[in-house]
Write an enzyme that holds these catalytic residues in place. Structure first.
Site, PDB file in Angstrom:
ATOM      1  NE  ARG A   1      -3.387   0.486  -0.739  1.00 53.60           N
ATOM      2  CZ  ARG A   1      -3.106   0.826  -1.998  1.00 53.60           C
ATOM      3  NH1 ARG A   1      -3.066   2.021  -2.257  1.00 53.60           N
ATOM      4  NH2 ARG A   1      -3.414  -0.170  -2.719  1.00 53.60           N
TER       5      ARG A   1
ATOM      6  CE  LYS B   1       1.973  35.387  -3.894  1.00 53.71           C
ATOM      7  NZ  LYS B   1       1.763  34.173  -3.148  1.00 53.71           N
TER       8      LYS B   1
ATOM      9  CG  ASP C   1      -2.340  36.508  -9.451  1.00 52.62           C
ATOM     10  OD1 ASP C   1      -2.180  35.394  -9.972  1.00 52.62           O
ATOM     11  OD2 ASP C   1      -2.791  36.728  -8.586  1.00 52.62           O
TER      12      ASP C   1
ATOM     13  CD  GLU D   1       0.926  37.960  -6.781  1.00 49.51           C
ATOM     14  OE1 GLU D   1       0.711  36.800  -6.651  1.00 49.51           O
ATOM     15  OE2 GLU D   1       0.673  38.739  -5.909  1.00 49.51           O
TER      16      GLU D   1
ATOM     17  CE  LYS E   1      -1.605  28.678  -4.741  1.00 56.29           C
ATOM     18  NZ  LYS E   1      -2.955  29.375  -5.589  1.00 56.29           N
TER      19      LYS E   1
END
Lengths: 283, 283, 283, 283, 283, 283
Positions: free
Chosen positions: C103, C170, C221, C200, C138
């Site tokens: 597993r 940012k 963005d 950004e 992320k």
């Protein structure tokens, strides 16, 4: 989070391991025999020589790990220039914690302040020049984060942090790829767009080859001064230039006077002597 | 288990952490882009200066961690005296492992050989005298086991390993106990029968007080040479004598000529410069 | 060292923890009750769906940790495109190790192959365009190294690896610094010369401000397509352009057709479904 | 101890590792350059989509690790159903900690809330039926505790936690034991009296064999709906029934309508998409 | 994987820590001074008393960690009954490894064999009865996996492994829930279908209440023999019965003769004396 | 730092691991189902038998790890002699933390108090004699620091802490060195000046040989009483004498009456039974 901007998360584990290394399994047998558990104490960390403070917060963390209720009063924090007898910080803690953490704290503080002091002195030798001082990956195993921090406190900056955050194509890479152009091309195909590329060269011919590939920076390794000067002229406007190889405080200014953008000294982190600091327990 | 008698269990974790510190999360991005995974390589570790080798096995362990199938051929192991260009060891491994482990291996080897070299040189200055050279707890955080090993390879020996394995009653202890006699008595009541007791003294009066308690050794701290000489005479036959405080290669012989049994140098582990070593990849 | 160039040192600890998480303190109680310790077994890892293999070596490492003598025979390694029923690898090991590691191995392989498959499919949608596909920070906690590797195997590349290896200014940074120009200047003064700087922006006005500072790249963005197109035109020749915000397989091509250099999809690592893989024990 | 009953001891280490993975050795170089150490900040975690919150406390723990003095104000804790723009929690901390912990916190919260949301939606599809939704051991390596928690928050429950806490006799076990009866008997002889026994079957014949041994539950694997219905009838009153194999939100209701006691979906933990959440720094 | 079915992954870390605890930072100073690194040696582990062997493989692992090339020859493995002077295993290794690992190996083997021996003796006292012997969670911190293994080797089995793998409703839970029925209901709503439920009772009234809820087992705590006998009668056919509280080898048979299904002895793991074993180095 | 002088740094990790061992990945499933997160509770740790308390602070640390806001009120700390029903400490914490930490805390406290009690009883048997009671390296893996602490609390002291802090030349060393004199000489050349040397002897002839080398102490192993008496006479004024081998509470006084300086009992740490302690939750 603290005033030097060094996150405790980045050094807590190191300080803990350093304390455990000193305490062994049995702890501070001398202090345990002599000082009763409840006794409090006060101490001052003092400079025993001229230099620049670095690493004070990791050093003080040693007291916090043995006595979470201790009071730490910073007088001359990271970046302060000190002379003999200056009081760097006051510590109020259980007497046992004071004595058991003393050596760990001083070992850290002396080592990192030694690096900051050496960097400061090298930077001072370049007064009036635009050349920046950078350190290398020649750091003490386990201490890279703190040693790079100490260099920055001394006025220097960092080349790569590690193998992972920038590309440096060295002679062995060139040999294995079959040429500078081929090596740089392979790198460009693979690494992300936020990664800079530097190539190490030892001759002017190699330099020309590297510049032709449009790299971000060239590491001019072990060149004599006239060659270095010529290399700097050729690279101007095309790539950042960085000199390395055998640079010491004694010769750093003549290297920088070639107009090179950066001088790189492994010496700062692998051979700078410790700054003498001490802990005086107060009555 | 290896020829220097240094158990790998005592250093494996340090070498692993040092490699991970250099590799970060992304690994050696330059090498990964340029060298294909299957390529093999051969390299030689060479001395770039005169000195004594120490820490070769921990250093070579870095290659083993990245390529368990690598072949390590030691030519001049721990304790060997080398001159510039001497081949210390040959390494056959995947080319990627060679390049990714290079800096970690050299950082360890240079640092520890630097300490062994400095110790050897200090020991050489005492030729003809019975005085032994010892190091202290002023070591680099995380490296105590290896640094103490390097001192031994250089011909020195160790004072306490840590806070746990011997008693050293220092000025702060005496102050807190209210006198040397009281401090020693508390220690005797508490510590096991296999633990020796040493007392730090700064004056002849303190020395007399310490000798009266029958301690095993006295640490004569920061005494001028005439006082030190007198202290050695008073302690003869009663306790081992150890001089400490500001001892450097330059003044170690005059300190030893007082007849003191041991000279203690924090300098060996906190300020000895690194030995220059390099890795040459072979065609 | 292995054929994908992923150093085992970078994933061993994760695989070990994953196994221990599944074994608990008592181990595989079912298998221990049914299968005698000495019994050997053979199994094949098969694809149950169409996709691209990634993470096979970390997955197979699970068997090695439970049976160091196991034999691993890779048929379709990282980067292979598979269809249902394809045999990916054969494993010969003790029957107990096969069943206890199954597993853990499949969880790793399915997760990472899912990411590689999704990346491959996104890259395929951009056929004929010069736009590159990149992933973000992320990622799933603890799996960044492997997830970024899977993206690369799928044909994508990485933005920053972490907070430490490149600068991304940012909106919050801009607000705290009091403007893009000020933020970029502070960064330039502090970071090393090998670190690239990206800013950004959400509007064309911000874009112009960022381009004026000479940054290496701009992150566009959440712009609508016409704005994005205009931004790409303005930035051409001045900075790399990267589009982000709500990009999914469905809309990635229309974003890329604006001519943007890079499209950035957090989706690849936080929401790509697992690839269905299974282990069949052979008679 | 906290309001969701998730002991911090069970997740602290994971959050710490996730932060270190993002910070690398150099830390948040952008923020360190732009934001001064002493600056404070305030931020709100907001939902960017409809879903159910899970894992908020581990997520917020990231801020606590970088700033122990931070203030965390939970508005919509684990189990809350949110819509776009809902404020989930307010965080007051040093500005540096806010920015450096942001991604780690959101990665955890998005991942776990994605699982809780998916589970909630599956449970909703079974409204009016007695069937319970369970997850499996098909979890992301290192995240089992938190993913199983998220399933519970979504209204599902767990099958085995790991290999150690219950017996599941699978096809491979049966093959190695030489039959279901023999396998179950070996298990009964060995495991403690507090351990339940479930047997995986794929046919009605196997089911009958399993029921004859008196097991606690049967896992009906990959059966078509009519067979599954018949299996449920045969097992009624004798053993719990659990359906598994290819169950997705789309078909879960028709599976449940067979009257099976439990439906088991690996999909919940290995393929549920992340919930979109963000951190807005407030002026 | 080994003949006792104990996965090395479950004990390697413990053995490593035990060795490091004994070696400290300086290692085996006696052996290092006396035995040269290259010397080989041979030794035999012998029983010094009558008992049952358990934990031999973790014990031998200590030699493997210090000398990976050592040869281990098991003569009387886990489960063997030995008498004084029996040779349990032969070890061929470097002489330094033999001496440095000796104490760690013997400490583990003596401790675990002591538990197996005590369990075997308790089981023997129940000859002819159907009652099974189980251990509890009263284990030595850090050693649960191995101590539960030793009990099994001695012929006993385990109650819960930990807090996580089964439900045991104790008096405090009942008090907090406001009754046995309420407590059991809350548990049923929350725990997975593979988790058994046992309730601790001290009186016959509580027993009746517990049986009415249909629990899987009842823990009959500290009942006198007549009460226990009555409890067993009432529970027959309804729930498993387990006696606990002050059971020792001396009284275990009379408790079992009540017909109780299980007798539970914390004594096995918290107070069984060590078995005397030794290592004889052969010429 | 605390009143017993045991630094939390030396045991925190052990307590954490012990808790995690009990909690597994799923935590305390019984308590989580029954007790709501916010509920508070109060409990008292009571003695169930006569003995001496040791290890209370590590034990209480278990509650602190699960509820940092708990209140701990020590009534009878380490070194206190208790009788049945004595209240040792009061704990106010979340009800969940109380129940989840209970077993870990009691396992530690019972084990260590058992050792302190046994030591106290052995010391009491030697009333009026000058002989001291010492423990050995025969400790439970992972628990040496705490077990040696418990012995000290019981009135005993420690022989070596580990292999690293003192020299004990045993029969195997003598055999490998070719004689006691040779072994002692090799040791003297290598170890630091703060390390004491003891030699193990089994006959009077060996004793004479050992005494001739001027060692600090002799370990008189397995001698019958008359031989032991003679050995003590011969060693008087020359070396400390320590008797070992098969010493138990029953025979310790007759051994001590030979006048031997120390009696060494492995039994104290490897076979002393646990002290019965319990936690009573208060209404």
């Amino acid at each position: 989070m603290n005033e030097t901007g060094l996150l405790p998360l980045l050094y807590e584990d190191l300080v803990r391991r350093a304390l455990l290394e000193d305490l062994g399994g049995a702890g501070d047998v001398t202090t345990d025999a002599i000082v009763r558990p409840g006794a409090g104490g006060q101490a001052v960390i003092v400079a025993r020589a001229t230099g620049r403070v670095a690493g004070l917060e990791p050093a003080l963390h040693a007291f916090r790990l043995l006595d979470p209720m201790c009071r730490l009063d910073v007088r001359l924090g990271d970046g302060s220039d000190v002379v003999k007898a200056d009081a760097i910080a006051h510590v109020t803690a259980s007497a046992r914690a004071l004595l058991a953490a003393e050596r760990t704290a001083l070992n850290l503080l002396g080592h990192l302040s030694g690096i900051a002091t050496a960097t400061r002195d090298v930077v001072a030798r370049l007064e009036g020049l635009a050349t920046r001082v950078v350190c290398t990956r020649k750091t003490t195993p386990g201490l890279r984060t703190l040693e790079k921090h100490a260099v920055r406190i001394g006025g220097g900056s960092s080349h790569r942090y590690g193998l992972d955050d920038a590309v440096l194509v060295k002679d062995n890479h060139v040999a294995l790829a079959g040429g500078i152009a081929e090596a740089v091309q392979r790198v460009r195909e693979r690494v992300g767009h936020m990664v800079k590329v530097e190539v190490e060269v030892e001759t002017l011919a190699q330099l020309d080859e590297a510049l032709a590939t449009g790299v971000d920076a060239v590491l001019l390794d072990n060149m004599d001064l006239p060659t270095l000067g010529e290399a700097v002229r050729r690279a101007r406007g095309k790539a950042l230039t960085e000199a390395s190889g055998g640079i010491r405080p004694e010769n750093v200014r003549e290297v920088a006077e070639t107009g090179v953008d950066l001088v790189s000294l492994g010496w700062l982190t692998h051979s700078a002597p410790s700054l003498d600091v001490a802990l005086d327990v107060e009555a």
